[in-house]
Design an enzyme around this catalytic site. Structure first.
Site, PDB file in Angstrom:
ATOM      1  N   HIS A 173       0.848  -0.622  -0.092  1.00 36.68           N
ATOM      2  CA  HIS A 173      -0.022  -0.013  -0.374  1.00 36.68           C
ATOM      3  C   HIS A 173       0.825   1.497  -0.073  1.00 36.68           C
ATOM      4  O   HIS A 173       0.913   1.981  -0.278  1.00 36.68           O
ATOM      5  CB  HIS A 173      -1.097   0.232   1.576  1.00 36.68           C
ATOM      6  CG  HIS A 173      -1.632  -1.372   1.011  1.00 36.68           C
ATOM      7  ND1 HIS A 173      -2.300  -1.568   2.480  1.00 36.68           N
ATOM      8  CD2 HIS A 173      -2.792  -1.677   0.533  1.00 36.68           C
ATOM      9  CE1 HIS A 173      -3.238  -3.039   1.978  1.00 36.68           C
ATOM     10  NE2 HIS A 173      -3.631  -2.497   1.405  1.00 36.68           N
ATOM     11  N   LYS A 211     -17.365  -5.979   7.822  1.00 38.87           N
ATOM     12  CA  LYS A 211     -16.385  -6.527   8.075  1.00 38.87           C
ATOM     13  C   LYS A 211     -16.168  -6.442   9.787  1.00 38.87           C
ATOM     14  O   LYS A 211     -16.456  -5.589   9.847  1.00 38.87           O
ATOM     15  CB  LYS A 211     -15.416  -5.707   7.287  1.00 38.87           C
ATOM     16  CG  LYS A 211     -15.290  -6.158   5.073  1.00 38.87           C
ATOM     17  CD  LYS A 211     -14.172  -6.032   5.350  1.00 38.87           C
ATOM     18  CE  LYS A 211     -13.787  -5.990   3.491  1.00 38.87           C
ATOM     19  NZ  LYS A 211     -12.419  -6.243   3.058  1.00 38.87           N
ATOM     20  N   SER A 252      -3.024  -7.958   2.458  1.00 40.28           N
ATOM     21  CA  SER A 252      -3.598  -7.855   4.329  1.00 40.28           C
ATOM     22  C   SER A 252      -4.244  -8.977   5.190  1.00 40.28           C
ATOM     23  O   SER A 252      -3.133  -9.047   5.600  1.00 40.28           O
ATOM     24  CB  SER A 252      -4.641  -6.357   4.578  1.00 40.28           C
ATOM     25  OG  SER A 252      -4.414  -5.058   4.073  1.00 40.28           O
ATOM     26  N   ARG A 275      -1.814  -6.129  -8.505  1.00 40.44           N
ATOM     27  CA  ARG A 275      -1.154  -7.420  -8.177  1.00 40.44           C
ATOM     28  C   ARG A 275      -1.232  -8.336  -8.605  1.00 40.44           C
ATOM     29  O   ARG A 275       0.232  -8.495  -9.427  1.00 40.44           O
ATOM     30  CB  ARG A 275      -1.366  -7.837  -6.945  1.00 40.44           C
ATOM     31  CG  ARG A 275      -1.064  -6.732  -5.943  1.00 40.44           C
ATOM     32  CD  ARG A 275      -1.484  -7.022  -4.434  1.00 40.44           C
ATOM     33  NE  ARG A 275      -3.281  -7.863  -4.153  1.00 40.44           N
ATOM     34  CZ  ARG A 275      -3.567  -8.348  -3.409  1.00 40.44           C
ATOM     35  NH1 ARG A 275      -3.537  -8.606  -1.976  1.00 40.44           N
ATOM     36  NH2 ARG A 275      -4.809  -8.442  -3.965  1.00 40.44           N
TER      37      ARG A 275
END
Length: 157
Positions: A16, A40, A127, A89
């Site tokens: 990040h 979440k 993460s 990614r």
């Protein structure tokens, strides 16, 4: 031009931060926007994540850290931003992010999404990976900033 870099950042990783640092010369202002997602169960509170990111980016003069809930495009419009910044990614990221970019464009014609490919050393990093490694006692010091690794170890101890 103002860019919004939205995400949960739970926790913020070196990947990040790589995206943030590489975006700084490209935009007048970069707002790292921590998403408040009630669906979440985050490791860190929004306030903790803002504090962690603020500490890691204090040397970057045109970076602002904020939080929001709701639609990202509405937040961008509120902040006067015309760009959403996203890191890519792997190929599966591209598919998901492209779909989101198209969806955002249907919500607000005035928004553009800019994709930055991650540096190859962080192409595997997420993460979720960091949390899983830490949960099972592995070292994450090479994946997150020092202040964040201390917070993670404190959480899991």
């Amino acid at each position: 031009m103002i860019a919004i870099y939205p995400g949960s950042f739970d926790p913020v990783t070196l990947g990040h931060l790589d995206i943030i640092e590489r975006s700084v010369p490209l935009f007048e202002r970069v707002i790292v926007a921590v998403l408040c997602n009630p669906h979440k169960n985050p490791l860190f509170t929004v306030e903790q994540r803002i504090e962690q990111i603020s500490y890691c980016t204090k040397h970057l003069k045109n970076v602002e850290i904020d939080s929001f809930s709701g639609l990202t495009v509405e937040y961008a419009r509120l902040k006067g931003a015309k760009v959403l910044l996203r890191g890519l990614r792997v190929l599966s990221d591209f598919e998901k992010e492209l779909q989101m970019a198209h969806t955002n464009k249907t919500l607000w014609e005035g928004i553009e999404t800019v994709f930055l490919a991650t540096t190859k050393e962080y192409s595997f990093l997420s993460s979720s990976v960091v949390k899983e490694i830490a949960q099972f006692g592995g070292s994450v010091t090479h994946l997150v900033p020092e202040n964040v690794s201390r917070d993670i170890y404190s959480y899991y101890s």
